[in-house]
Design a protein around this motif. Sequence first.
Motif, mmCIF file in Angstrom:
data_model
loop_
_atom_site.group_PDB
_atom_site.id
_atom_site.type_symbol
_atom_site.label_atom_id
_atom_site.label_comp_id
_atom_site.label_asym_id
_atom_site.label_seq_id
_atom_site.Cartn_x
_atom_site.Cartn_y
_atom_site.Cartn_z
ATOM 1 N N PHE A 34 -6.618 11.398 5.872
ATOM 2 C CA PHE A 34 -6.423 11.469 7.325
ATOM 3 C C PHE A 34 -5.579 12.704 7.599
ATOM 4 O O PHE A 34 -4.467 12.817 7.096
ATOM 5 C CB PHE A 34 -5.685 10.230 7.851
ATOM 6 N N VAL A 87 -12.340 -0.840 2.012
ATOM 7 C CA VAL A 87 -11.505 0.109 2.752
ATOM 8 C C VAL A 87 -10.614 -0.625 3.747
ATOM 9 O O VAL A 87 -9.442 -0.293 3.926
ATOM 10 C CB VAL A 87 -12.406 1.118 3.494
ATOM 11 N N PHE A 88 -11.171 -1.653 4.388
ATOM 12 C CA PHE A 88 -10.409 -2.362 5.412
ATOM 13 C C PHE A 88 -9.579 -3.507 4.831
ATOM 14 O O PHE A 88 -8.936 -4.232 5.560
ATOM 15 C CB PHE A 88 -11.363 -2.897 6.489
ATOM 16 N N ALA A 114 -7.149 -3.853 -6.211
ATOM 17 C CA ALA A 114 -7.773 -2.710 -5.530
ATOM 18 C C ALA A 114 -7.918 -1.521 -6.472
ATOM 19 O O ALA A 114 -8.965 -0.854 -6.495
ATOM 20 C CB ALA A 114 -6.948 -2.316 -4.304
ATOM 21 N N PRO A 147 -7.570 4.918 12.769
ATOM 22 C CA PRO A 147 -6.594 4.594 11.730
ATOM 23 C C PRO A 147 -5.190 5.090 12.065
ATOM 24 O O PRO A 147 -4.244 4.305 12.021
ATOM 25 C CB PRO A 147 -7.192 5.254 10.482
ATOM 26 N N ALA A 199 -1.728 2.812 12.963
ATOM 27 C CA ALA A 199 -0.501 3.071 12.219
ATOM 28 C C ALA A 199 0.638 3.395 13.181
ATOM 29 O O ALA A 199 1.769 2.948 12.992
ATOM 30 C CB ALA A 199 -0.727 4.221 11.246
ATOM 31 N N GLN A 205 -2.673 -4.754 -4.838
ATOM 32 C CA GLN A 205 -2.978 -3.375 -5.210
ATOM 33 C C GLN A 205 -3.516 -3.256 -6.638
ATOM 34 O O GLN A 205 -4.276 -2.357 -6.954
ATOM 35 C CB GLN A 205 -1.757 -2.489 -5.023
ATOM 36 N N ARG A 263 -7.451 -2.929 2.185
ATOM 37 C CA ARG A 263 -6.449 -2.367 1.291
ATOM 38 C C ARG A 263 -5.030 -2.781 1.636
ATOM 39 O O ARG A 263 -4.164 -2.782 0.776
ATOM 40 C CB ARG A 263 -6.575 -0.841 1.269
ATOM 41 N N PHE A 264 -4.761 -3.068 2.915
ATOM 42 C CA PHE A 264 -3.413 -3.496 3.271
ATOM 43 C C PHE A 264 -3.133 -4.916 2.782
ATOM 44 O O PHE A 264 -2.001 -5.260 2.486
ATOM 45 C CB PHE A 264 -3.201 -3.412 4.783
ATOM 46 N N GLU A 265 -4.176 -5.760 2.741
ATOM 47 C CA GLU A 265 -3.950 -7.167 2.407
ATOM 48 C C GLU A 265 -4.251 -7.469 0.941
ATOM 49 O O GLU A 265 -3.837 -8.491 0.414
ATOM 50 C CB GLU A 265 -4.828 -8.056 3.298
ATOM 51 N N LEU A 298 0.844 -1.194 0.000
ATOM 52 C CA LEU A 298 0.000 0.000 0.000
ATOM 53 C C LEU A 298 0.876 1.240 0.000
ATOM 54 O O LEU A 298 1.703 1.428 0.893
ATOM 55 C CB LEU A 298 -0.891 -0.013 1.241
ATOM 56 N N TRP A 317 3.202 9.904 4.735
ATOM 57 C CA TRP A 317 2.775 10.415 6.032
ATOM 58 C C TRP A 317 3.760 11.510 6.463
ATOM 59 O O TRP A 317 4.956 11.261 6.569
ATOM 60 C CB TRP A 317 2.770 9.265 7.040
ATOM 61 N N SER A 377 -12.411 7.783 4.692
ATOM 62 C CA SER A 377 -12.012 6.752 3.743
ATOM 63 C C SER A 377 -13.255 6.042 3.224
ATOM 64 O O SER A 377 -14.231 5.877 3.957
ATOM 65 C CB SER A 377 -11.073 5.738 4.415
ATOM 66 N N PHE A 426 -5.564 6.165 -3.650
ATOM 67 C CA PHE A 426 -6.956 6.170 -3.224
ATOM 68 C C PHE A 426 -7.370 7.589 -2.836
ATOM 69 O O PHE A 426 -7.116 8.049 -1.724
ATOM 70 C CB PHE A 426 -7.160 5.213 -2.034
#
Lengths: 788, 319
Positions: A394, B230-231, B241, B7, B11, B238, B233-235, A346, A350, A434, A389
């Motif tokens: 955020f 949305v939840f 997605a 979120p 992180a 890409q 996207r990390f797994e 991803l 940041w 999001s 995206f």
Amino acid sequence: MRFNGSLLAALAALLLAHAGWAAPVHGQAGSVQGRIRDDEGAAVYGVQLRLTQAGSLVRIAESDRLGFFAMADVPVGAYTLSFGRIGYGESSRAVGVGPGEAVEVELVLARRPVELEGIVVGAERSRERVRFEETGGATVRELRLADLKRIPGVAEADPLRAVEVLPGVVSTSDFSAAFHVRGGSQDQNLILLDGVPVFSPFHLGGLFSVFNADMLDRAELLSGGFPAEYGERVSSVLSVESDPGDGRFAVDGGVSVLASRVAVSGGVPQGVARALGHSNLRWRASARRSYFDWLLKPAFEFPYHLQDFQGVMEGWTRGGDRIRVTAYTGDDVLDLTRLDAEDFPLRVDWNWGNDVAGIQWTRPRRGGGSLEARVSASAFGTGLTFPDFGDTDFRSRISQVQGRLDWEGRPTPTLRLRSGASAVHLGYDNLARSGGTDFGRGRGTGDLLSAYGQAAWSRPRAWLLEAGIRADRWLPDPGPAVLHLSPRLAAKRFFAGGEGAVKVAAGRYTQYLHSLRDEDLPLGLDVWVLAGERAPAVVSDQVQVGVEGYLGEDWFASLEGYVRGFDGVVTFNPADDPNDPLDDILSGTGRSWGADLLVRRDGGRVSGWLALSFLKARRTFPDMLSPEVPVPHVTYPPIFDRRLDVDLVLRYPLPGGWEGGLRWNVGTGTPYTRALGAYAAYTPRVVDGNGRLEWDGARDDTDGLGGYAVVLQRRNASRYPTYHRLDVSARKTLTRRWGTLTPYVDVLNTYNRRNVLFYFFEYSEEPPVRSGISMFPFLPTVGVEVRF
Amino acid sequence: MGVSSRPPRSAAFALALLAVGLSGCSLEEITLVESEDVVVAEVYVQVAAGGSGENRATAWLHRTLDGGAPSSRPVPGADVLVTGPGGFSLELASAPDEICVSALPVQGTGSCYATTAEFAARIRPGDVLHLEIALPGGGLLRGTSTVPGDFRLLTPGQPGRCVVEPLTPLEVRWTRSVGAWVYINETLVAGLRAALTPQGITVERDPLYLLGLSVSAADTTIVFPGEFGVFNRFELDQGVALALQRGLPDATSAEVVITAADRNYVNWVRGGNFNPSGQVKIPSLHGDGTGVFGTSVSRRFEVVSSAEPAPGVGPRCDG
């Protein structure tokens, strides 16, 4: 908490009981006061002034930022007034004091590039002594640059890290430079850079502070009892002052394992300065950047770097006015957009950082008073973006603009008056969006209009009384306006000929913003909100009482006890109703009490201090984890409730011209909430399960840990084991023709104590185990500083 | 729900673990000898959640893990009673595990209770329901829930199957469900492997499950399929997605369910304060154990992506 009448009466009785120890009053005494400037007309502050008679010390003083000094209650006679400071050499002149005479002197101190060790130690002593004699209620602890550099640190000297070694200050994690003072939350510390607030003074999520030690003149922590001129935060004030240098060109630089940095100072040519209406214009600027990303680039993309820039300029007009400009900007960048998709799928970018700027104009008044005007701006922001995206945003931002006017007058040598007013405009904007949904949103503004007045009356080495009041009118949008009146009272009674004192201070303190940073996490960013319709203002009533004094020339000891109440502390509501935009922050109360002991030795081969802090802190909030209706309240010790904290800090000479530093910290364990059991966690799935439950671990790629939920004990009912850590440092200054070179070695956690950061209770293992992660292991770092 | 740190908080925790991981700070493992025995009851009343749109009322009773084994003991012999307005009551009877759960860590680690669809059909959106569970050997668990209000789909306007243009996002809209805390938006997309492999995009899972959320009763839209997942996207790969950001590829189809969930449901699923040992759930049952009594109302439709007119497949979704 409300002030307890019987407690105040007891404190008053304690003060009066010591009345007999007061020094005799000199009815015929006079006073000596004046101003001290350099040969270019700039005020010289921090000058140690000693009034002696036949070789015996009679009075001691230190010049303030405007070069002013005052010695009251000086017996009639003839004296020698000696004065000196690093970089200026020493000088003296004869002074005669008649009965009731107020002697006014104008002194000039020529600049001289020679540092005299005797002056250094003497100046340190005199500054502490002056503070002891002139400060009534406030608990002030100063960290000098020399202390900072010799306290072993993480990679490089760090003022915020160094604050942890002071009494009453608790740190909960090696990984965070955030600190708590006397049971206050970390957002209740007002952190000032040259008088300008810095909202989130941290790099790398809290691992390092934003302050570059090469720019530092000194850092001062007011851990309680601060007078009416201070508002905006309720727990402490950490004032970091930049050093604009002495006008001569100089370069300070350093390389550590964290970053490389450089600070350059100099003076504007006299002709230019005069053309600008100044007799003297000096400046210092610094830059710092971490270099892991550059260093590791041949091997792989290291996605993080930090950078900051700081500058200060100070000018003196021919009439004696001072103008000072301060600026800072710093960023942390975590750029995961350039990594290989297989390493990190991803793409994330940041950033976070502070921007600070301020200008200050000061006009000295005859007799030691001054008129000062300040305008400043400060902002902190963070943003997390996903370039692929566009539906994700955020961000968290807070900013303030402040205008402030302060006046100080000394109508008599024993009376000091101070008053002022300020107007602050604040604004914040937080968003977590999001997938077309706002998971969190909050924004608002507020205006804080404040005025204060305070008076300090002293009878040298006998009494020091301070009284003040502060009015704060907070006008939030959205939210109801509030008005708070905050009285501040303090008294100090000297005994043993002025060598010791008992003191008491009481006051109300208010605060109109909060950081919602989760204090359970060792690293994190501040998410600020303003008091208003979402969150209340914090009102804190505090009482402290103490005894302090000198034991011989080198030793100083202080013992203070305190009680604090906090109304309006906040935390996240984990069970907030999405249909109620105003319930995402829980309001609660707090209480703390404790005692701080400081024993310090200045001078001698081995110097340093021992700080011992006892604290009992509590927080009370609605218990949103309870299924009961109505929601009950839960009272618990917050994670910074470190009951006993001991810090030993030493500076000592080592063979071969090396200077040694040592810090040993022992603290009782901090609270945590233990998992008592675990159970399989399920989630209903409708689209392909017809509403049946699916075990979360079935689609968890992490090893099944995410497939279990925990049953918790009462909040923070357990404590980690005792924390202790020994750090040492060694540095040696090598003098060369071109300047100095100072290599240094810091070794953290020399005996590799495994202090606990987190425990993991894994009941899904067979047999169940407790594992965890520790804080810093044995961690040596090296660096070098240069100056020319 | 205003300011939320979730979120960024996760992180930050990941960042902390990264820093810690870099410095190699693991602690020695200590064997634990005690584990608290707690009954966990997960009771859901779901309106129109079944495959044919029927109501469901199920209770899955299990316990905290038994002495470290990755299993827990079942809770047979409990009396599970749901009462509603006008005094009607549903008694949930013992049922095979697969009625309650589709996937569990180890078979036989819980006890399922359910009622028949006919009985469950008596439950209506907006009902206030009370739950009482009498545990075998004593002990009682109680809870209350209000079923979210009824709602209907606006786009697509008709239930059943509809057609979208390939690579064209569809804004799904529905009416407000009174009392809902969130809308849980699920989709199962089929045919992605065949559609995306020619483009060089690897599709590991087909059909692909994606989850989206609309937070608060008033948030009654979501863009399909871009705002689902949305939840994930990390797994998620890409490539997949990003492809779904543009819309459904040609010749793929998807089932979509919009579920209005009540307070209890949301609190249990989203979790509470951070704890490094595992998820923290916010319970809605009190008494001799913990758990949830959640209620929900679902609406379901199917989307087919087709560039060509497809007679008999269904109307245009946005028509």
